[in-house]
Design a protein around this motif. Structure first.
Motif, PDB file in Angstrom:
ATOM      1  N   LEU A  50      -6.903  12.793  15.836  1.00  0.00           N
ATOM      2  CA  LEU A  50      -6.373  13.089  14.497  1.00  0.00           C
ATOM      3  C   LEU A  50      -5.233  12.144  14.144  1.00  0.00           C
ATOM      4  CD1 LEU A  50      -5.912  16.943  14.968  1.00  0.00           C
ATOM      5  CD2 LEU A  50      -7.731  15.843  13.684  1.00  0.00           C
ATOM      6  N   ARG A  51      -4.844  12.148  12.883  1.00  0.00           N
ATOM      7  CA  ARG A  51      -3.593  11.459  12.507  1.00  0.00           C
ATOM      8  C   ARG A  51      -2.446  12.235  13.137  1.00  0.00           C
ATOM      9  NH1 ARG A  51      -1.587  10.201   6.917  1.00  0.00           N
ATOM     10  NH2 ARG A  51       0.017   9.423   8.292  1.00  0.00           N
ATOM     11  N   ASP A  52      -1.448  11.537  13.638  1.00  0.00           N
ATOM     12  CA  ASP A  52      -0.393  12.247  14.373  1.00  0.00           C
ATOM     13  C   ASP A  52       0.312  13.304  13.517  1.00  0.00           C
ATOM     14  OD1 ASP A  52       1.113  10.497  12.834  1.00  0.00           O
ATOM     15  OD2 ASP A  52       2.413   9.854  14.482  1.00  0.00           O
ATOM     16  N   ASP A  53       0.454  13.004  12.202  1.00  0.00           N
ATOM     17  CA  ASP A  53       1.167  13.940  11.318  1.00  0.00           C
ATOM     18  C   ASP A  53       0.444  15.289  11.195  1.00  0.00           C
ATOM     19  OD1 ASP A  53       2.929  11.670   9.552  1.00  0.00           O
ATOM     20  OD2 ASP A  53       1.052  11.043  10.476  1.00  0.00           O
ATOM     21  N   ASP A  54      -0.879  15.275  11.445  1.00  0.00           N
ATOM     22  CA  ASP A  54      -1.665  16.506  11.296  1.00  0.00           C
ATOM     23  C   ASP A  54      -1.678  17.352  12.563  1.00  0.00           C
ATOM     24  OD1 ASP A  54      -2.260  15.674   8.753  1.00  0.00           O
ATOM     25  OD2 ASP A  54      -4.130  14.702   9.333  1.00  0.00           O
TER      26      ASP A  54
HETATM   27 ZN    ZN Z   1       1.775   9.358  11.211  1.00  0.00          ZN
END
Ligand code: ZN
Ligand code: ATP
Length: 285
Positions: A50-54
């Motif tokens: 996943l995207r790290d922010d998610d």
């Molecule tokens: Zn990010």
């Protein structure tokens, strides 16, 4: 049978490092299939990319049981998850920076000014702590070019060596937060998964304990053993084995790699010979 789900970054700085830790734990993960999920063939764990922010959100919603993210992303997400373990990778800091030739005396430099950042929540918390009122301009992407464009007086961004700041004509003036990658999890994990998590944590501990450690073997005349033990701080209780040559022993111990470089000359002077330093893969304490 239960399987753990762990969310890691799909691509970026944390992707390789997260995969490496899992692989060092003996977990086989298929290579570059480009899929959203990879299933390990030898440990009941599935890897979600996943995207790290998610990642904090997915863990919070229990879509994944575990995740690996930077503390900066975790803090910024404000999601209620458990921080299970610091992983010692992706070490960086979040700092405030301003153009090099602008004089700077204190945090109050930022009063009434605009700061550009991708971490508005963390920056606001930090500014509030010092009672500095500044405008926060949330942007994503290349924050470091913003002051040059006259859009903000400074930026708050991730720094590791400082070379990116420098090449964009900026200087670091305040440290807002230190960060490293952490393993996060959810509360109330079901019993079967909890057992798997404990197995995984045990393996991660073994991998992390071995980092920066070396196994040292050296030969020494018997009358020099005490002197040599004194030199290496980690060598409180080394293994001492007699050599075939009379009056000589072989000394074995675990040391920090940095200690070795600090003490190598002293060791030689004290009479150590045939020094071998070998890597340690795992350490169970
Ligand atoms: Zn990010
Ligand atoms: P994504 O596409 O997943 O959103 P991203 O661009 O937000 O990725 P990366 O640049 O890949 O994130 O960085 C991931 C994490 O690695 C950061 O959140 C931070 O914790 C850490 N990190 C970022 N830059 C550095 C650096 N220069 N040195 C060490 N760690 C860093």
């Amino acid at each position: 049978m239960s399987r753990l789900k762990i969310a890691i970054q799909k691509s970026g700085r944390l992707n390789e490092a997260s995969l490496s830790i899992l692989r060092e734990c003996g977990i086989i993960i298929p290579n570059g299939t480009g899929k959203l999920i990879a299933e390990s063939s030898n440990f009941p764990i599935d890897i979600l990319f996943l995207r790290d922010d998610d990642i904090p959100q997915y863990v919070h919603q229990k879509v994944a049981d575990l995740g690996i993210v930077g503390e900066n992303v975790l803090f910024e997400s404000r999601k209620q998850v458990l921080m299970l373990k610091k992983l010692g990778i992706a070490k960086c800091r979040l700092s405030l920076a301003i153009p090099k030739d602008i004089p700077y005396n204190s945090i109050h430099f930022f009063s009434g000014k605009t700061i550009a950042t991708s971490y508005p929540f963390m920056l606001r918390a930090w500014l509030d702590q010092y009672k500095v009122e500044a405008q926060i301009e949330e942007i994503s992407g290349s924050v470091e070019i913003v002051p040059g464009l006259g859009l903000a007086a400074g930026i708050c961004d991730i720094v590791s060596s400082g070379s990116t700041l420098f090449s964009n004509g900026l200087k670091e003036v305040e440290l807002v937060m230190k960060s490293e990658a952490v393993l996060i999890g959810t509360e109330n994990i079901e019993a079967a998964k909890k057992t798997l998590l404990q197995q995984l944590l045990f393996r991660i501990d073994a991998v992390l304990s071995a980092k920066g450690k070396k196994y040292i073997l050296l030969n020494t005349p018997n009358d020099k053993i005490d002197a040599i033990i004194q030199i290496l701080p980690g060598m409180k209780s080394p293994t001492i084995l007699p050599l075939a040559e009379k009056g000589w022993s072989s000394l074995h111990s675990v040391i920090d790699e940095d200690q070795f470089w600090d003490h190598i000359d002293e060791l030689k002077k004290a009479g150590a010979e045939g020094i071998l330093v070998v890597p340690i893969e795992k350490m169970i304490q």
